[in-house]
Design a protein around this motif. Structure first.
Motif, PDB file in Angstrom:
ATOM      1  N   HIS A 128       0.815  -1.223   0.000  1.00  0.00           N
ATOM      2  CA  HIS A 128       0.000   0.000   0.000  1.00  0.00           C
ATOM      3  C   HIS A 128       0.843   1.264   0.000  1.00  0.00           C
ATOM      4  CE1 HIS A 128      -3.920  -2.050   1.431  1.00  0.00           C
ATOM      5  NE2 HIS A 128      -3.601  -2.343   0.207  1.00  0.00           N
ATOM      6  N   ARG A 129       2.113   1.133   0.314  1.00  0.00           N
ATOM      7  CA  ARG A 129       2.982   2.311   0.244  1.00  0.00           C
ATOM      8  C   ARG A 129       3.150   2.754  -1.202  1.00  0.00           C
ATOM      9  NH1 ARG A 129       6.600  -0.528   4.350  1.00  0.00           N
ATOM     10  NH2 ARG A 129       5.725   0.200   6.302  1.00  0.00           N
ATOM     11  N   LEU A 130       3.055   1.790  -2.111  1.00  0.00           N
ATOM     12  CA  LEU A 130       3.218   2.105  -3.527  1.00  0.00           C
ATOM     13  C   LEU A 130       1.884   2.441  -4.194  1.00  0.00           C
ATOM     14  CD1 LEU A 130       5.674  -0.790  -4.464  1.00  0.00           C
ATOM     15  CD2 LEU A 130       6.253   1.593  -4.002  1.00  0.00           C
ATOM     16  N   VAL A 131       0.861   1.632  -3.921  1.00  0.00           N
ATOM     17  CA  VAL A 131      -0.420   1.764  -4.598  1.00  0.00           C
ATOM     18  C   VAL A 131      -1.328   2.772  -3.907  1.00  0.00           C
ATOM     19  CG1 VAL A 131      -2.475   0.482  -5.322  1.00  0.00           C
ATOM     20  CG2 VAL A 131      -0.242  -0.617  -5.388  1.00  0.00           C
ATOM     21  N   GLY A 132      -1.256   2.881  -2.610  1.00  0.00           N
ATOM     22  CA  GLY A 132      -2.144   3.765  -1.859  1.00  0.00           C
ATOM     23  C   GLY A 132      -3.110   2.964  -1.018  1.00  0.00           C
ATOM     24  N   SER A 133      -3.203   3.300   0.225  1.00  0.00           N
ATOM     25  CA  SER A 133      -4.076   2.567   1.138  1.00  0.00           C
ATOM     26  C   SER A 133      -5.496   3.086   1.046  1.00  0.00           C
ATOM     27  CB  SER A 133      -3.561   2.725   2.561  1.00  0.00           C
ATOM     28  OG  SER A 133      -3.722   4.064   2.993  1.00  0.00           O
ATOM     29  N   VAL A 134      -6.401   2.359   1.678  1.00  0.00           N
ATOM     30  CA  VAL A 134      -7.791   2.780   1.766  1.00  0.00           C
ATOM     31  C   VAL A 134      -7.865   4.132   2.465  1.00  0.00           C
ATOM     32  CG1 VAL A 134     -10.036   2.225   2.788  1.00  0.00           C
ATOM     33  CG2 VAL A 134      -8.662   0.424   1.719  1.00  0.00           C
ATOM     34  N   ALA A 135      -7.085   4.301   3.522  1.00  0.00           N
ATOM     35  CA  ALA A 135      -7.094   5.561   4.274  1.00  0.00           C
ATOM     36  C   ALA A 135      -6.703   6.735   3.385  1.00  0.00           C
ATOM     37  CB  ALA A 135      -6.151   5.464   5.473  1.00  0.00           C
ATOM     38  N   VAL A 136      -5.662   6.561   2.606  1.00  0.00           N
ATOM     39  CA  VAL A 136      -5.208   7.638   1.711  1.00  0.00           C
ATOM     40  C   VAL A 136      -6.288   7.950   0.679  1.00  0.00           C
ATOM     41  CG1 VAL A 136      -3.541   8.219  -0.105  1.00  0.00           C
ATOM     42  CG2 VAL A 136      -2.754   7.214   2.038  1.00  0.00           C
ATOM     43  N   ARG A 137      -6.915   6.925   0.149  1.00  0.00           N
ATOM     44  CA  ARG A 137      -7.970   7.132  -0.842  1.00  0.00           C
ATOM     45  C   ARG A 137      -9.166   7.855  -0.226  1.00  0.00           C
ATOM     46  NH1 ARG A 137      -8.980   1.503  -3.512  1.00  0.00           N
ATOM     47  NH2 ARG A 137     -10.359   2.732  -4.876  1.00  0.00           N
ATOM     48  N   LEU A 138      -9.515   7.534   1.026  1.00  0.00           N
ATOM     49  CA  LEU A 138     -10.615   8.220   1.707  1.00  0.00           C
ATOM     50  C   LEU A 138     -10.284   9.692   1.934  1.00  0.00           C
ATOM     51  CD1 LEU A 138     -11.630   5.487   4.302  1.00  0.00           C
ATOM     52  CD2 LEU A 138     -13.063   6.336   2.437  1.00  0.00           C
ATOM     53  N   VAL A 139      -9.051   9.958   2.345  1.00  0.00           N
ATOM     54  CA  VAL A 139      -8.629  11.345   2.553  1.00  0.00           C
ATOM     55  C   VAL A 139      -8.688  12.105   1.231  1.00  0.00           C
ATOM     56  CG1 VAL A 139      -6.662  12.822   3.135  1.00  0.00           C
ATOM     57  CG2 VAL A 139      -7.214  10.862   4.587  1.00  0.00           C
ATOM     58  N   LYS A 140      -8.177  11.511   0.169  1.00  0.00           N
ATOM     59  CA  LYS A 140      -8.160  12.170  -1.142  1.00  0.00           C
ATOM     60  C   LYS A 140      -9.562  12.401  -1.688  1.00  0.00           C
ATOM     61  CE  LYS A 140      -3.551  10.964  -2.694  1.00  0.00           C
ATOM     62  NZ  LYS A 140      -2.736  10.294  -3.720  1.00  0.00           N
ATOM     63  N   ALA A 141     -10.518  11.564  -1.295  1.00  0.00           N
ATOM     64  CA  ALA A 141     -11.901  11.757  -1.746  1.00  0.00           C
ATOM     65  C   ALA A 141     -12.435  13.084  -1.209  1.00  0.00           C
ATOM     66  CB  ALA A 141     -12.778  10.600  -1.280  1.00  0.00           C
ATOM     67  N   GLY A 142     -11.965  13.498  -0.027  1.00  0.00           N
ATOM     68  CA  GLY A 142     -12.305  14.798   0.511  1.00  0.00           C
ATOM     69  C   GLY A 142     -13.758  15.004   0.886  1.00  0.00           C
TER      70      GLY A 142
END
Length: 150
Positions: A128-142
């Motif tokens: 997930h450090r490379l692809v992006g975690s669920v948490a990062v995707r949720l944050v980016k959804a804004g």
């Protein structure tokens, strides 16, 4: 400058806190953290388990839906035992299951439950450090404030 104030639900603090639970240690810590927030804010804690859709397993005849339903039942049972053990009678909570990948399921849950905040555990997977975690995707959804618990 506009005369109209921006839309506000008319409450102080969150009324619905969504916490993602997948059975990992970090997700259990996220639920515990969210439970504390919900108790202090008198908010509803919506614990969400996203049942993965495993098309490959279904193609080979594996009872995937039954297995993920059993996991959901087991997680709910563990939550109920913990709630009894710690006698958190002032905490209002619900358990929900959604199907799909974790990001889509948590997004759907947060939208449908009108979440004011989302709490998830940090990913324990190195990829997930490379692809992006669920948490990062949720944050980016804004769309919601997101707290990531290690």
């Amino acid at each position: 400058m506009s005369d109209k104030a921006p839309f506000e639900r008319g409450t102080d603090g969150p009324k619905v806190i969504v916490a993602g639970l997948d059975g990992s240690d970090s997700s259990w810590r996220a639920v515990a953290y969210a439970a504390g927030l919900a108790r202090r804010q008198n908010a509803l804690l919506a614990i969400v388990y996203v049942q993965p859709v495993l098309a490959a397993g279904a193609a080979f005849g594996a009872p995937v839906a039954e297995a993920t339903a059993e996991i959901a039942d087991q997680l709910k049972s563990e939550i109920e035992k913990a709630a009894e053990r710690f006698s958190v009678s002032t905490l209002r909570w619900e358990f929900h299951t959604f199907a799909g990948d974790a990001f889509a399921g948590l997004s759907q849950a947060s939208d449908e439950l009108k979440a004011d905040a989302v709490v998830v555990g940090a990913s324990e997977k190195a990829g997930h450090r490379l692809v992006g975690s669920v948490a990062v995707r949720l944050v980016k959804a804004g769309r919601w404030p997101v707290t990531v618990v290690p």
